[in-house]
Design an enzyme around this catalytic site. Structure first.
Site, PDB file in Angstrom:
ATOM      1  N   GLY A  44       0.813  -1.213   0.000  1.00  0.00           N
ATOM      2  CA  GLY A  44       0.000   0.000   0.000  1.00  0.00           C
ATOM      3  C   GLY A  44       0.847   1.262   0.000  1.00  0.00           C
ATOM      4  CD  GLU A  45       3.851   2.127   4.583  1.00  0.00           C
ATOM      5  OE1 GLU A  45       5.084   2.076   4.428  1.00  0.00           O
ATOM      6  OE2 GLU A  45       3.300   1.926   5.678  1.00  0.00           O
ATOM      7  CB  VAL A  46       5.037  -0.005  -2.713  1.00  0.00           C
ATOM      8  CG1 VAL A  46       5.408  -0.070  -4.168  1.00  0.00           C
ATOM      9  CG2 VAL A  46       6.175  -0.514  -1.848  1.00  0.00           C
TER      10      VAL A  46
END
Length: 146
Positions: A44-46
Site C-alpha cells: 500500500g505504501e509502495v
C-alpha cells in the site's frame, strides 16, 4: 547514548533471528549513489511512493534512476520492479550494515513513508549530510527520542 542502547538490544534480537534472516533474505549488492532515497514498508505504501517518485521526477527533473526505493516486503519489491528498477529490500537496521549501506548510496534526501522509522538509518543519513523527511506519519516530541 540512546543509539547505543538500541543497538545493544538489536544485537541480542538479531542473534536469535539470524538463522531465519540468512535463509529467507537474499543479500542484494548496491553499487551506486542516489540523490533521493524513498523507504516504505508494504504494498500500500509502495503505491503512494510510486506516485511521489513520479511527481519528483516531473517537478524537479530528476532521473528515475537517481531515486532509490526500499521496501520491507518481497511482494512490494516484486510489484515495484515492474515500474521502477532501482528497488531493494530494506537491509536490517544493524549498526555496521547500516553504516556501510548509507555510506555507499549517500542520499541527499531520505523520505520515509508512514512511521517506518529505523534509528540507525536516520542517524547515518544525517551524519553523512542528508536530510530526513517523514511523509504521512505522525510524530510528537515524546515519540521521537533520537
Amino acid at each position: 547514548m540512546k543509539i547505543i542502547i538500541y543497538n545493544f538490544f538489536l544485537t541480542i534480537i538479531l542473534f536469535f533471528l539470524l538463522p531465519f534472516i540468512l535463509t529467507k533474505r537474499k543479500v542484494e549488492k548496491i553499487n551506486k549513489r542516489y540523490k533521493i532515497w524513498v523507504h516504505c514498508a508494504s504494498l500500500g505504501e509502495v503505491k503512494i511512493a510510486l506516485k511521489l517518485i513520479n511527481k519528483i521526477v516531473d517537478i524537479y527533473k530528476i532521473k528515475p534512476s537517481d531515486i532509490l526505493l526500499t521496501t520491507t516486503t518481497i511482494s512490494a519489491k516484486n510489484f515495484v520492479k515492474k515500474v521502477h528498477q532501482d528497488v531493494y529490500l530494506f537491509p536490517i537496521d544493524f549498526y555496521f550494515l547500516t553504516q556501510k549501506f548509507v555510506k555507499k548510496i549517500q542520499p541527499k534526501i531520505l523520505i520515509i513513508l508512514e512511521t517506518e522509522l529505523w534509528p540507525n538509518y536516520i542517524y547515518f543519513v544525517k551524519k553523512y549530510g542528508g536530510k530526513v523527511f517523514l511523509l504521512n506519519g505522525r510524530m510528537t516530541s515524546s515519540t521521537f527520542i533520537f
